[in-house]
Design an enzyme around this catalytic site. Structure first.
Site, PDB file in Angstrom:
ATOM      1  CB  CYS A 143      -0.918   0.002   1.224  1.00 30.95           C
ATOM      2  SG  CYS A 143      -2.092   1.383   1.229  1.00 30.95           S
ATOM      3  CG  ASP A 177      -0.752   3.981   5.321  1.00 30.61           C
ATOM      4  OD1 ASP A 177       0.149   4.487   6.016  1.00 30.61           O
ATOM      5  OD2 ASP A 177      -1.946   3.951   5.673  1.00 30.61           O
ATOM      6  NE  ARG A 216      -0.664   4.796   8.809  1.00 32.38           N
ATOM      7  CZ  ARG A 216      -1.925   4.533   9.149  1.00 32.38           C
ATOM      8  NH1 ARG A 216      -2.293   4.675  10.407  1.00 32.38           N
ATOM      9  NH2 ARG A 216      -2.788   4.141   8.249  1.00 32.38           N
ATOM     10  CB  CYS A 218      -5.720  -0.514   4.580  1.00 30.63           C
ATOM     11  SG  CYS A 218      -5.433   0.006   2.862  1.00 30.63           S
ATOM     12  CG  HIS A 257      -1.627  -1.166   5.824  1.00 29.82           C
ATOM     13  ND1 HIS A 257      -2.117  -0.137   6.602  1.00 29.82           N
ATOM     14  CD2 HIS A 257      -1.814  -0.776   4.543  1.00 29.82           C
ATOM     15  CE1 HIS A 257      -2.559   0.832   5.811  1.00 29.82           C
ATOM     16  NE2 HIS A 257      -2.393   0.461   4.552  1.00 29.82           N
TER      17      HIS A 257
HETATM   18 CO    CO Z   1      -3.441   1.177   2.960  1.00 31.66          CO
END
Ligand code: CO
Length: 208
Positions: free
Chosen positions: A41, A43, A45, A100, A97
């Site tokens: 992803c 993302d 993090r 998400c 994750h």
């Molecule tokens: Co995500």
């Protein structure tokens, strides 16, 4: 965040690498032979190399919203074909994750404009697993389970590609489904039955 920090970090990083191995960048310049394709992803993090403790040159990486493998997304398909056919990676990982935002957005009844067609693919995963998901009464658990099922379905989408099927046949390429637990930092192997799935879906998706 001032971006000056980034360039200072870069200088420090170069020094650290050279302290350990003076040939580090010379070797990096020679080419790449990663054994792993990581699809994760976007993302912020869920970094790829950092959570796996891998160095430059060890993982070929593709990231998009909610780690999707969509058959008409030229970007992900090009990455898969290049990594599998030319770099000949041994493992392909789809890593989702918990927490998400993409999966969460797909659970909402809301028009999200240009995000709609992308998130539609996650809604399709929900529809495929509606029975199991609707039996989970705790919303948080249901959402976590959708994160896992989405990873599993994206692995199946990988298996639907000719490049992955051929690499499995000819050299035993393996597809892995992982989830990163943002709250603990743990990488969890969902241990999908890759060969079992392959056998089950090849009747329909075989491309040879
Ligand atoms: Co995500």
């Amino acid at each position: 965040m001032g971006l000056d920090k980034v360039f200072k970090n870069n200088e420090r990083w170069i020094k650290e690498k050279l302290d350990v191995n003076p040939d580090f960048f010379e070797n990096l310049g020679k080419g790449q032979q990663p054994e792993l394709l990581y699809i994760g992803c976007s993302d912020s993090r869920v970094t790829a190399e950092e959570i796996m403790g891998l160095e430059p040159g060890e993982a070929f990486v593709h990231r998009n919203i909610a780690n999707m493998v969509i058959s008409n997304d030229l970007n992900v398909m090009t990455v898969i074909n290049y990594a599998v056919k030319y770099l000949k990676v041994k493992h392909v990982v789809v890593c989702g994750h918990y927490g998400c935002g993409g999966v969460k957005a797909a659970l909402k009844s809301e028009d999200m404009g240009i995000l709609n067609p992308w998130l539609r693919n996650i809604r399709d995963v929900y529809r495929l697993h509606k029975k199991e998901l609707n039996e989970i009464k705790d919303e948080h658990k249901k959402y976590n389970r959708l994160v896992e099922l989405n990873v599993q379905e994206q692995c199946i989408n990988l298996i639907k590609t000719a490049a992955v099927q051929r690499a499995f046949r000819e050299r035993g390429l393996i597809v892995h489904a992982w989830v990163f637990d943002i709250h603990t930092g743990k990488l969890i192997d969902l241990k999908i039955d890759f060969e079992g799935i392959l056998k089950n879906i090849m009747e329909i998706y075989r491309l040879e």
